[in-house]
Scaffold this motif. Structure first.
Motif, mmCIF file in Angstrom:
data_model
loop_
_atom_site.group_PDB
_atom_site.id
_atom_site.type_symbol
_atom_site.label_atom_id
_atom_site.label_comp_id
_atom_site.label_asym_id
_atom_site.label_seq_id
_atom_site.Cartn_x
_atom_site.Cartn_y
_atom_site.Cartn_z
ATOM 1 N N PRO A 43 0.827 -1.211 0.000
ATOM 2 C CA PRO A 43 0.000 0.000 0.000
ATOM 3 C C PRO A 43 0.863 1.264 0.000
ATOM 4 C CG PRO A 43 -0.023 -1.037 2.173
ATOM 5 C CD PRO A 43 0.793 -1.918 1.281
ATOM 6 N N ASN A 44 0.236 2.429 -0.086
ATOM 7 C CA ASN A 44 0.967 3.695 -0.067
ATOM 8 C C ASN A 44 1.824 3.799 1.183
ATOM 9 O OD1 ASN A 44 -2.017 5.043 -1.363
ATOM 10 N ND2 ASN A 44 -0.115 4.915 -2.484
ATOM 11 N N GLY A 45 3.043 4.275 1.005
ATOM 12 C CA GLY A 45 3.926 4.515 2.149
ATOM 13 C C GLY A 45 4.566 3.254 2.707
ATOM 14 N N ALA A 46 4.444 2.131 2.002
ATOM 15 C CA ALA A 46 4.966 0.851 2.515
ATOM 16 C C ALA A 46 6.495 0.838 2.582
ATOM 17 C CB ALA A 46 4.489 -0.297 1.627
ATOM 18 N N GLY A 47 7.135 1.631 1.703
ATOM 19 C CA GLY A 47 8.605 1.625 1.656
ATOM 20 C C GLY A 47 9.145 1.082 0.337
ATOM 21 N N LYS A 48 8.270 0.942 -0.650
ATOM 22 C CA LYS A 48 8.672 0.328 -1.933
ATOM 23 C C LYS A 48 9.690 1.213 -2.674
ATOM 24 C CE LYS A 48 4.394 0.304 -3.462
ATOM 25 N NZ LYS A 48 3.713 0.993 -2.335
ATOM 26 N N THR A 49 9.335 2.494 -2.841
ATOM 27 C CA THR A 49 10.234 3.402 -3.560
ATOM 28 C C THR A 49 11.562 3.527 -2.823
ATOM 29 O OG1 THR A 49 8.401 4.627 -4.505
ATOM 30 C CG2 THR A 49 10.491 5.797 -4.374
ATOM 31 N N THR A 50 11.506 3.596 -1.512
ATOM 32 C CA THR A 50 12.744 3.714 -0.728
ATOM 33 C C THR A 50 13.611 2.476 -0.926
ATOM 34 O OG1 THR A 50 11.529 5.049 0.874
ATOM 35 C CG2 THR A 50 13.646 4.170 1.594
ATOM 36 N N THR A 51 12.989 1.317 -1.059
ATOM 37 C CA THR A 51 13.757 0.091 -1.316
ATOM 38 C C THR A 51 14.483 0.205 -2.663
ATOM 39 O OG1 THR A 51 12.145 -1.199 -0.066
ATOM 40 C CG2 THR A 51 13.581 -2.439 -1.548
HETATM 41 N N1 LIG Z 1 12.567 12.028 1.418
HETATM 42 C C1 LIG Z 1 11.823 11.605 2.437
HETATM 43 N N2 LIG Z 1 11.831 12.253 3.602
HETATM 44 C C2 LIG Z 1 11.109 11.830 4.664
HETATM 45 N N3 LIG Z 1 10.314 10.751 4.646
HETATM 46 C C3 LIG Z 1 10.247 10.056 3.502
HETATM 47 C C4 LIG Z 1 10.994 10.439 2.333
HETATM 48 N N4 LIG Z 1 10.734 9.549 1.353
HETATM 49 C C5 LIG Z 1 9.869 8.652 1.874
HETATM 50 N N5 LIG Z 1 9.574 8.951 3.157
HETATM 51 C C6 LIG Z 1 8.691 8.196 4.061
HETATM 52 O O1 LIG Z 1 9.096 6.834 4.040
HETATM 53 C C7 LIG Z 1 7.952 5.971 4.039
HETATM 54 C C8 LIG Z 1 8.022 5.063 2.822
HETATM 55 O O2 LIG Z 1 7.861 5.854 1.650
HETATM 56 P P1 LIG Z 1 8.006 5.247 0.175
HETATM 57 O O3 LIG Z 1 7.915 6.394 -0.783
HETATM 58 O O4 LIG Z 1 9.201 4.394 0.130
HETATM 59 O O5 LIG Z 1 6.696 4.347 0.102
HETATM 60 P P2 LIG Z 1 5.981 3.645 -1.151
HETATM 61 O O6 LIG Z 1 5.668 2.260 -0.724
HETATM 62 O O7 LIG Z 1 6.811 3.804 -2.369
HETATM 63 O O8 LIG Z 1 4.636 4.479 -1.276
HETATM 64 P P3 LIG Z 1 3.697 4.837 -2.561
HETATM 65 O O9 LIG Z 1 3.089 3.552 -3.029
HETATM 66 O O10 LIG Z 1 2.678 5.762 -1.960
HETATM 67 O O11 LIG Z 1 4.568 5.500 -3.582
HETATM 68 C C9 LIG Z 1 6.733 6.882 4.088
HETATM 69 O O12 LIG Z 1 6.332 7.002 5.434
HETATM 70 C C10 LIG Z 1 7.247 8.206 3.570
HETATM 71 O O13 LIG Z 1 6.547 9.284 4.141
#
Ligand SMILES: Nc1ncnc2c1ncn2[C@@H]1O[C@H](COP(=O)(O)OP(=O)(O)OP(=O)(O)O)[C@@H](O)[C@H]1O
Length: 286
Positions: A43-51
């Protein structure tokens, strides 16, 4: 380094990433195998993009990431990626972006890139910054798919695309593994994942809650739904949630014969039902 690690596109061990006080990734492990499409579903905010950003070395992290047994900087030329923010080529026309990629990447085919622009009906002489969201996605995909990389990494590759283009892109992604490459991509669109992923890692709140194939889900789990709580001692209930007034249990039936005397509704879950109970129950089901 073990010799066979060099053939494995991605190995992640105990990856952790904090942004200030926010724990974006909380100790995850997974492997992308050769010639597989591996979907990071969450789901949104799971951490996928950060991975993905960690794998690509765009953010600092703790833990260990190896691509073909090496650090990203040693293998960057083998890795092609479509980022989540598509601003890089915004001041260039399609034609100029293609010329730039020609210089940047040894494995880039100008003819292929032009074919993709043509297939997506994108103008070559218009600045990419003026494209719609869907057109930008297609432009980035055209530039990336024109490379002959060993590993492709996509952040939501079908974002903003109409259903026909989406189908075309899913087929193109499948073709990459048929041709010998490997793919890691993020999504929260379950039918798309069901269609093309060989392996799925379900991510939620910075953790991987399941990593396996759809066949493994079908072979090893059942869902039991009931109006009232059910006594299931002796069974491996790996996740539980309550939805629309019903109690929903996810049960791992591996090495167990599942049979209940009472007349309960239970069935093999599809990916959507499995995902819902894992995420709503917030349980690691491995
Ligand atoms: N540059 C940043 N600074 C602070 N917090 C961040 C940053 N990038 C991501 N986060 C936080 O890290 C967590 C994971 O974010 P991420 O973008 O990795 O999720 P995601 O699974 O890719 O979400 P989505 O599907 O909505 O794109 C979230 O709580 C987000 O707010």
């Amino acid at each position: 380094m073990e010799r066979n690690e060099m053939s494995i596109p991605v190995i992640i061990r105990n990856l952790r990433k904090n942004y200030g006080g926010i724990r974006a990734i909380d100790g995850i492990d997974f492997i992308v195998q050769p010639q597989q499409v591996h979907a990071l579903l969450g789901p949104n905010g799971a951490g996928k993009t950060t991975t993905l950003k960690s794998i690509l070395g765009f953010v600092n992290y703790k833990g260990d990431i190896k691509l073909f047994g090496k650090d990203i900087d040693s293998v960057r030329d083998k890795v092609a990626f479509v980022p989540d923010e598509k601003n890089f080529y915004k001041s260039l026309t399609g034609e100029q972006a293609i010329r730039m990629c020609e210089k940047l990447f040894d494995d880039f085919s100008t003819d292929k890139a032009k074919e993709f622009f043509d297939k997506f009906q994108l103008p070559l002489n218009q600045k990419i910054g003026t494209f719609s969201h869907g057109m930008k996605t297609q432009a980035y995909l055209s530039l990336i798919l024109a490379r002959q990389a060993k590993l492709y990494i996509f952040d939501e590759p079908t974002w903003g695309l109409d259903p026909i283009k989406r189908d075309d892109v899913l087929e193109m992604i499948r073709d990459l593994v048929i041709e010998g490459s490997s793919v890691l991509y993020t999504s929260h669109i379950i039918p798309e994942v069901e269609r093309i992923a060989d392996k799925i890692s379900i991510m939620h709140k910075g953790k991987i809650h399941f990593s396996g194939s759809i066949d493994e889900i079908k072979e090893s789990y059942i869902i039991l739904k009931s109006e009232k709580r059910v006594e299931l001692s002796g069974y491996r209930v790996v996740s539980y949630c309550k939805q629309n007034g019903k109690h929903i249990y996810l049960i791992n039936t591996e090495k167990q014969n599942f049979s209940l005397k009472e007349d309960h509704e239970y069935y093999v879950p599809d990916l959507n039902e499995f995902f819902q109970v894992v995420i709503r129950g917030e349980r690691n089901v491995l």
